[in-house]
Motif scaffolding. Structure first.
Motif, PDB file in Angstrom:
ATOM      1  N   ARG A 115      -7.710  21.993   4.925  1.00  0.00           N
ATOM      2  CA  ARG A 115      -6.323  22.463   4.900  1.00  0.00           C
ATOM      3  C   ARG A 115      -5.468  21.647   5.866  1.00  0.00           C
ATOM      4  O   ARG A 115      -4.335  21.280   5.558  1.00  0.00           O
ATOM      5  CB  ARG A 115      -6.256  23.956   5.240  1.00  0.00           C
ATOM      6  CG  ARG A 115      -4.829  24.505   5.231  1.00  0.00           C
ATOM      7  CD  ARG A 115      -4.803  26.004   5.380  1.00  0.00           C
ATOM      8  NE  ARG A 115      -5.387  26.422   6.645  1.00  0.00           N
ATOM      9  CZ  ARG A 115      -5.505  27.695   7.023  1.00  0.00           C
ATOM     10  NH1 ARG A 115      -5.097  28.661   6.211  1.00  0.00           N
ATOM     11  NH2 ARG A 115      -6.044  28.011   8.182  1.00  0.00           N
ATOM     12  N   HIS A 116      -6.014  21.369   7.057  1.00  0.00           N
ATOM     13  CA  HIS A 116      -5.236  20.604   8.025  1.00  0.00           C
ATOM     14  C   HIS A 116      -4.958  19.194   7.506  1.00  0.00           C
ATOM     15  O   HIS A 116      -3.819  18.706   7.578  1.00  0.00           O
ATOM     16  CB  HIS A 116      -5.984  20.539   9.352  1.00  0.00           C
ATOM     17  CG  HIS A 116      -5.197  19.872  10.435  1.00  0.00           C
ATOM     18  ND1 HIS A 116      -4.089  20.460  11.016  1.00  0.00           N
ATOM     19  CD2 HIS A 116      -5.340  18.655  11.022  1.00  0.00           C
ATOM     20  CE1 HIS A 116      -3.591  19.643  11.930  1.00  0.00           C
ATOM     21  NE2 HIS A 116      -4.318  18.546  11.951  1.00  0.00           N
TER      22      HIS A 116
ATOM     23  N   ARG B  73      -2.325  19.321   4.735  1.00  0.00           N
ATOM     24  CA  ARG B  73      -0.957  19.552   5.194  1.00  0.00           C
ATOM     25  C   ARG B  73      -0.349  18.301   5.809  1.00  0.00           C
ATOM     26  O   ARG B  73       0.840  18.033   5.644  1.00  0.00           O
ATOM     27  CB  ARG B  73      -0.952  20.724   6.173  1.00  0.00           C
ATOM     28  CG  ARG B  73      -1.109  22.053   5.471  1.00  0.00           C
ATOM     29  CD  ARG B  73      -1.269  23.210   6.400  1.00  0.00           C
ATOM     30  NE  ARG B  73      -0.984  24.463   5.691  1.00  0.00           N
ATOM     31  CZ  ARG B  73      -1.104  25.672   6.213  1.00  0.00           C
ATOM     32  NH1 ARG B  73      -1.522  25.805   7.466  1.00  0.00           N
ATOM     33  NH2 ARG B  73      -0.809  26.739   5.515  1.00  0.00           N
TER      34      ARG B  73
ATOM     35  N   TRP C 222       3.046  16.079   3.697  1.00  0.00           N
ATOM     36  CA  TRP C 222       4.301  16.291   4.435  1.00  0.00           C
ATOM     37  C   TRP C 222       5.458  15.546   3.773  1.00  0.00           C
ATOM     38  O   TRP C 222       5.352  14.376   3.410  1.00  0.00           O
ATOM     39  CB  TRP C 222       4.139  15.791   5.867  1.00  0.00           C
ATOM     40  CG  TRP C 222       5.298  16.111   6.764  1.00  0.00           C
ATOM     41  CD1 TRP C 222       6.567  15.608   6.693  1.00  0.00           C
ATOM     42  CD2 TRP C 222       5.301  17.012   7.875  1.00  0.00           C
ATOM     43  NE1 TRP C 222       7.358  16.132   7.688  1.00  0.00           N
ATOM     44  CE2 TRP C 222       6.600  16.996   8.419  1.00  0.00           C
ATOM     45  CE3 TRP C 222       4.310  17.817   8.458  1.00  0.00           C
ATOM     46  CZ2 TRP C 222       6.945  17.762   9.537  1.00  0.00           C
ATOM     47  CZ3 TRP C 222       4.657  18.582   9.557  1.00  0.00           C
ATOM     48  CH2 TRP C 222       5.948  18.559  10.086  1.00  0.00           C
TER      49      TRP C 222
ATOM     50  N   TRP D   5       7.428  20.923   4.419  1.00  0.00           N
ATOM     51  CA  TRP D   5       6.512  20.518   5.486  1.00  0.00           C
ATOM     52  C   TRP D   5       5.841  21.721   6.127  1.00  0.00           C
ATOM     53  O   TRP D   5       6.376  22.833   6.111  1.00  0.00           O
ATOM     54  CB  TRP D   5       7.215  19.677   6.550  1.00  0.00           C
ATOM     55  CG  TRP D   5       8.514  20.196   7.095  1.00  0.00           C
ATOM     56  CD1 TRP D   5       9.776  19.798   6.750  1.00  0.00           C
ATOM     57  CD2 TRP D   5       8.696  21.192   8.128  1.00  0.00           C
ATOM     58  NE1 TRP D   5      10.721  20.479   7.475  1.00  0.00           N
ATOM     59  CE2 TRP D   5      10.092  21.328   8.334  1.00  0.00           C
ATOM     60  CE3 TRP D   5       7.821  21.968   8.879  1.00  0.00           C
ATOM     61  CZ2 TRP D   5      10.629  22.227   9.268  1.00  0.00           C
ATOM     62  CZ3 TRP D   5       8.344  22.873   9.809  1.00  0.00           C
ATOM     63  CH2 TRP D   5       9.742  22.986   9.989  1.00  0.00           C
ATOM     64  N   THR D   6       4.657  21.472   6.652  1.00  0.00           N
ATOM     65  CA  THR D   6       3.923  22.467   7.429  1.00  0.00           C
ATOM     66  C   THR D   6       3.396  21.786   8.683  1.00  0.00           C
ATOM     67  O   THR D   6       2.562  20.882   8.595  1.00  0.00           O
ATOM     68  CB  THR D   6       2.750  23.068   6.638  1.00  0.00           C
ATOM     69  OG1 THR D   6       3.237  23.718   5.464  1.00  0.00           O
ATOM     70  CG2 THR D   6       1.989  24.091   7.502  1.00  0.00           C
TER      71      THR D   6
ATOM     72  N   GLU E  64       1.081  22.150  11.493  1.00  0.00           N
ATOM     73  CA  GLU E  64      -0.063  22.939  11.932  1.00  0.00           C
ATOM     74  C   GLU E  64      -0.549  22.399  13.275  1.00  0.00           C
ATOM     75  O   GLU E  64      -0.796  21.197  13.415  1.00  0.00           O
ATOM     76  CB  GLU E  64      -1.187  22.901  10.908  1.00  0.00           C
ATOM     77  CG  GLU E  64      -2.320  23.861  11.237  1.00  0.00           C
ATOM     78  CD  GLU E  64      -3.307  24.009  10.101  1.00  0.00           C
ATOM     79  OE1 GLU E  64      -3.483  25.136   9.620  1.00  0.00           O
ATOM     80  OE2 GLU E  64      -3.899  22.991   9.695  1.00  0.00           O
TER      81      GLU E  64
ATOM     82  N   ARG F 275       6.214  26.506   8.863  1.00  0.00           N
ATOM     83  CA  ARG F 275       6.408  25.971   7.513  1.00  0.00           C
ATOM     84  C   ARG F 275       7.871  26.085   7.107  1.00  0.00           C
ATOM     85  O   ARG F 275       8.571  27.015   7.523  1.00  0.00           O
ATOM     86  CB  ARG F 275       5.560  26.735   6.496  1.00  0.00           C
ATOM     87  CG  ARG F 275       4.075  26.682   6.743  1.00  0.00           C
ATOM     88  CD  ARG F 275       3.302  27.333   5.615  1.00  0.00           C
ATOM     89  NE  ARG F 275       3.406  28.790   5.621  1.00  0.00           N
ATOM     90  CZ  ARG F 275       3.968  29.533   4.677  1.00  0.00           C
ATOM     91  NH1 ARG F 275       4.530  28.963   3.630  1.00  0.00           N
ATOM     92  NH2 ARG F 275       3.972  30.846   4.774  1.00  0.00           N
TER      93      ARG F 275
END
Length: 214
Positions: A67-68, A71, A75, A80-81, A83, A99
């Protein structure tokens, strides 16, 4: 040239009295995945609509990694997220995320978080979300922040109340074939500014601003 010259978000740091929030390197990300593998809530609890915490420990850790990476790779200014790993004296505690979609127009953000079970009930979740909200309101010019939590998620609901969120309706979703209800909570800039909160320092932001559409 180093990675951060192309990806300045790697130099962004948020600091609170007890915590540092930053994008982890691969070694730190692996350590954070181990925290997730050890558990982020008590057995039988279901705090997330995406039931990643129900996975076996090794798959749970892999989910955190993938997931990281996803993300970072997806982008764009329009969606965008951010983290960040949460660290106390270099020790990994969990992860938080800020987010947004169409942020240059809407100026609205959402937050999410998880902490290792050993770090619950110490005010660390409130402190970490405070750092995200400071970044959003004070540095990026957000006008509102939204959070959703199941009605029985006392931890998330409690953090939101401490920080001045107001009830903003409910949403209904399907989890394991049954309907579940979440409270939608909203924090506007005026409520943020009138609510006392822990001090936050931000470094390394200037080069990141174009990534947020600022």
């Amino acid at each position: 040239m180093v990675l951060e010259d192309h990806w300045p978000l790697g130099r962004l740091r948020l600091g609170t009295p007890r915590l540092e929030l930053r994008q982890p390197d691969d070694e730190e990300l692996a350590a954070l995945a181990e925290v997730a593998a050890a558990g982020v809530h008590h057995p039988g609890e279901r705090p997330y609509l995406t039931p990643w915490t129900d996975l076996p420990p090794r798959q749970r850790a892999l989910h955190v990694l993938q997931r990281h990476w996803s993300r970072r790779g997806s982008w764009s200014v329009d969606a965008w997220t951010l983290e960040l790993g949460v660290f106390h004296e270099q020790r990994p505690l969990g992860m938080v995320a800020l987010r947004a979609r169409d942020f240059p127009v809407l100026r609205e953000v959402r937050t999410e978080s998880w902490l290792g079970l050993d770090h619950h009930r110490r005010g660390l979740g409130t402190e970490a979300r405070t750092a995200l909200l400071h970044l959003a309101f004070e540095e990026l010019g957000a006008v509102s922040a939204v959070s959703e939590a199941f009605q029985d998620n006392a931890g998330s609901q409690g953090v939101s109340r401490k920080l001045g969120y107001r009830h903003d309706g409910t949403t209904r979703d399907v989890l394991d074939g049954r309907a579940v209800v979440s409270d939608r909570l909203r924090l506007d800039r005026a409520d943020w500014q009138r609510t006392p909160h822990a001090p936050v320092t931000v470094t390394g932001l200037t080069a990141c601003l174009p990534f947020f559409g600022c």
